[in-house]
Design a protein around this motif. Structure first.
Motif, PDB file in Angstrom:
ATOM      1  N   LEU A   1     -13.480 -13.902  41.064  1.00 54.67           N
ATOM      2  CA  LEU A   1     -13.815 -14.964  42.005  1.00 54.67           C
ATOM      3  C   LEU A   1     -15.325 -15.180  42.078  1.00 54.67           C
ATOM      4  O   LEU A   1     -15.801 -16.311  42.132  1.00 54.67           O
ATOM      5  CB  LEU A   1     -13.269 -14.608  43.398  1.00 54.67           C
ATOM      6  CG  LEU A   1     -13.498 -15.604  44.522  1.00 54.67           C
ATOM      7  CD1 LEU A   1     -12.751 -16.913  44.259  1.00 54.67           C
ATOM      8  CD2 LEU A   1     -13.049 -15.001  45.851  1.00 54.67           C
ATOM      9  N   PHE A   2     -16.099 -14.099  42.050  1.00 48.22           N
ATOM     10  CA  PHE A   2     -17.557 -14.183  42.123  1.00 48.22           C
ATOM     11  C   PHE A   2     -18.198 -14.397  40.748  1.00 48.22           C
ATOM     12  O   PHE A   2     -19.390 -14.640  40.655  1.00 48.22           O
ATOM     13  CB  PHE A   2     -18.127 -12.915  42.766  1.00 48.22           C
ATOM     14  CG  PHE A   2     -18.064 -12.914  44.267  1.00 48.22           C
ATOM     15  CD1 PHE A   2     -19.225 -13.092  45.012  1.00 48.22           C
ATOM     16  CD2 PHE A   2     -16.874 -12.735  44.938  1.00 48.22           C
ATOM     17  CE1 PHE A   2     -19.180 -13.087  46.402  1.00 48.22           C
ATOM     18  CE2 PHE A   2     -16.818 -12.730  46.318  1.00 48.22           C
ATOM     19  CZ  PHE A   2     -17.971 -12.914  47.054  1.00 48.22           C
ATOM     20  N   GLY A   3     -17.419 -14.252  39.684  1.00 45.01           N
ATOM     21  CA  GLY A   3     -17.950 -14.445  38.331  1.00 45.01           C
ATOM     22  C   GLY A   3     -18.803 -13.293  37.855  1.00 45.01           C
ATOM     23  O   GLY A   3     -19.739 -13.483  37.080  1.00 45.01           O
ATOM     24  N   VAL A   4     -18.485 -12.072  38.308  1.00 41.20           N
ATOM     25  CA  VAL A   4     -19.250 -10.890  37.901  1.00 41.20           C
ATOM     26  C   VAL A   4     -18.710 -10.398  36.560  1.00 41.20           C
ATOM     27  O   VAL A   4     -17.548 -10.000  36.461  1.00 41.20           O
ATOM     28  CB  VAL A   4     -19.170  -9.769  38.962  1.00 41.20           C
ATOM     29  CG1 VAL A   4     -19.923  -8.538  38.498  1.00 41.20           C
ATOM     30  CG2 VAL A   4     -19.712 -10.264  40.292  1.00 41.20           C
ATOM     31  N   GLU A   5     -19.557 -10.446  35.554  1.00 39.16           N
ATOM     32  CA  GLU A   5     -19.160 -10.056  34.196  1.00 39.16           C
ATOM     33  C   GLU A   5     -19.326  -8.554  33.983  1.00 39.16           C
ATOM     34  O   GLU A   5     -20.090  -7.899  34.687  1.00 39.16           O
ATOM     35  CB  GLU A   5     -20.046 -10.786  33.176  1.00 39.16           C
ATOM     36  CG  GLU A   5     -19.957 -12.297  33.240  1.00 39.16           C
ATOM     37  CD  GLU A   5     -18.653 -12.836  32.719  1.00 39.16           C
ATOM     38  OE1 GLU A   5     -18.053 -12.206  31.828  1.00 39.16           O
ATOM     39  OE2 GLU A   5     -18.225 -13.898  33.209  1.00 39.16           O
ATOM     40  N   ASN A   6     -18.644  -8.052  32.973  1.00 39.69           N
ATOM     41  CA  ASN A   6     -18.881  -6.676  32.545  1.00 39.69           C
ATOM     42  C   ASN A   6     -20.250  -6.615  31.883  1.00 39.69           C
ATOM     43  O   ASN A   6     -20.730  -7.596  31.327  1.00 39.69           O
ATOM     44  CB  ASN A   6     -17.830  -6.222  31.523  1.00 39.69           C
ATOM     45  CG  ASN A   6     -16.509  -5.885  32.177  1.00 39.69           C
ATOM     46  OD1 ASN A   6     -16.382  -5.909  33.394  1.00 39.69           O
ATOM     47  ND2 ASN A   6     -15.533  -5.566  31.366  1.00 39.69           N
TER      48      ASN A   6
ATOM     49  N   ILE B   1     -20.421  -4.181  27.529  1.00 37.57           N
ATOM     50  CA  ILE B   1     -19.098  -4.435  26.969  1.00 37.57           C
ATOM     51  C   ILE B   1     -17.953  -3.943  27.852  1.00 37.57           C
ATOM     52  O   ILE B   1     -17.099  -4.710  28.246  1.00 37.57           O
ATOM     53  CB  ILE B   1     -18.958  -3.883  25.535  1.00 37.57           C
ATOM     54  CG1 ILE B   1     -20.020  -4.521  24.644  1.00 37.57           C
ATOM     55  CG2 ILE B   1     -17.575  -4.151  24.970  1.00 37.57           C
ATOM     56  CD1 ILE B   1     -20.205  -3.852  23.326  1.00 37.57           C
ATOM     57  N   PHE B   2     -17.925  -2.674  28.199  1.00 37.28           N
ATOM     58  CA  PHE B   2     -16.762  -2.123  28.903  1.00 37.28           C
ATOM     59  C   PHE B   2     -17.027  -1.768  30.361  1.00 37.28           C
ATOM     60  O   PHE B   2     -16.112  -1.605  31.150  1.00 37.28           O
ATOM     61  CB  PHE B   2     -16.257  -0.862  28.178  1.00 37.28           C
ATOM     62  CG  PHE B   2     -17.293   0.226  28.153  1.00 37.28           C
ATOM     63  CD1 PHE B   2     -17.345   1.178  29.147  1.00 37.28           C
ATOM     64  CD2 PHE B   2     -18.218   0.287  27.119  1.00 37.28           C
ATOM     65  CE1 PHE B   2     -18.316   2.175  29.117  1.00 37.28           C
ATOM     66  CE2 PHE B   2     -19.186   1.292  27.082  1.00 37.28           C
ATOM     67  CZ  PHE B   2     -19.233   2.230  28.083  1.00 37.28           C
ATOM     68  N   LEU B   3     -18.275  -1.637  30.744  1.00 40.47           N
ATOM     69  CA  LEU B   3     -18.619  -1.184  32.085  1.00 40.47           C
ATOM     70  C   LEU B   3     -18.678  -2.365  33.051  1.00 40.47           C
ATOM     71  O   LEU B   3     -19.346  -3.355  32.774  1.00 40.47           O
ATOM     72  CB  LEU B   3     -19.986  -0.487  32.046  1.00 40.47           C
ATOM     73  CG  LEU B   3     -20.411   0.284  33.275  1.00 40.47           C
ATOM     74  CD1 LEU B   3     -19.496   1.478  33.503  1.00 40.47           C
ATOM     75  CD2 LEU B   3     -21.842   0.776  33.099  1.00 40.47           C
ATOM     76  N   PRO B   4     -17.961  -2.278  34.193  1.00 38.33           N
ATOM     77  CA  PRO B   4     -18.043  -3.369  35.165  1.00 38.33           C
ATOM     78  C   PRO B   4     -19.489  -3.597  35.597  1.00 38.33           C
ATOM     79  O   PRO B   4     -20.253  -2.647  35.758  1.00 38.33           O
ATOM     80  CB  PRO B   4     -17.211  -2.858  36.349  1.00 38.33           C
ATOM     81  CG  PRO B   4     -16.308  -1.827  35.761  1.00 38.33           C
ATOM     82  CD  PRO B   4     -17.092  -1.200  34.635  1.00 38.33           C
ATOM     83  N   GLY B   5     -19.862  -4.843  35.762  1.00 35.71           N
ATOM     84  CA  GLY B   5     -21.242  -5.186  36.077  1.00 35.71           C
ATOM     85  C   GLY B   5     -21.697  -4.761  37.463  1.00 35.71           C
ATOM     86  O   GLY B   5     -20.894  -4.501  38.354  1.00 35.71           O
TER      87      GLY B   5
END
Length: 149
Positions: free
Chosen positions: A102-107, A110-114
């Motif tokens: 919903l907030f558009g937070v990308e990883n 590559i694999f780690l949540p932002g």
């Protein structure tokens, strides 16, 4: 689509450490919000970030803001994390990653949540979005923008 400065925070709900449903509508119109997304409870960077928010929590409160931390960890994990480090602010579980989307937070990496911080004024208008894996800078940037608001 990612949120940007000037947008209004989307309405959202999620479970907090008490297992009760947090509703953003109970805050918008009443106080500023500092919402920070972080990768995982009890990891070195995330613990340092949470403890820094804890150590500066009164400064945020004095500026009329509530701090909300969000990760995909479970309510149980958040409760242990909150207790272990005496965190005074709200932690929300985003196990299904709907809030991150919903907030558009990308990883990142590559694999780690932002790791991303959003600061919104009391009307829910986003004043700042800050994305950095360096946890300490998030607190400094959020306090700076709230002091100007």
């Amino acid at each position: 689509m990612a949120l940007k400065v000037g947008d209004t925070l989307p309405n959202f709900t999620a479970k907090d450490t008490n297992g009760t449903v947090f509703d953003s509508q109970n805050y918008i119109g009443k106080q500023s919000l500092v919402i920070y997304f972080y990768p995982k409870d009890n990891t070195p960077g995330c613990t340092a970030e949470a403890c820094s928010f804890r150590d500066n929590y009164q400064d945020f409160k004095d500026l009329g803001a509530e701090v909300i931390g969000i990760s995909a960890d479970s309510v149980t994990s958040h409760l242990k994390f909150k207790s272990k480090f005496n965190l005074p602010f709200i932690l929300l579980s985003d196990a299904d990653k709907k809030l991150r989307k919903l907030f558009g937070v990308e990883n990142s990496l590559i694999f780690l949540p932002g790791r991303e911080t959003f600061v919104a004024d009391k009307n829910g208008v986003i004043l700042m979005i800050f994305n950095s894996m360096s946890s300490k800078i998030h607190i400094e940037k959020a306090l700076q923008i709230l002091k100007k608001a």
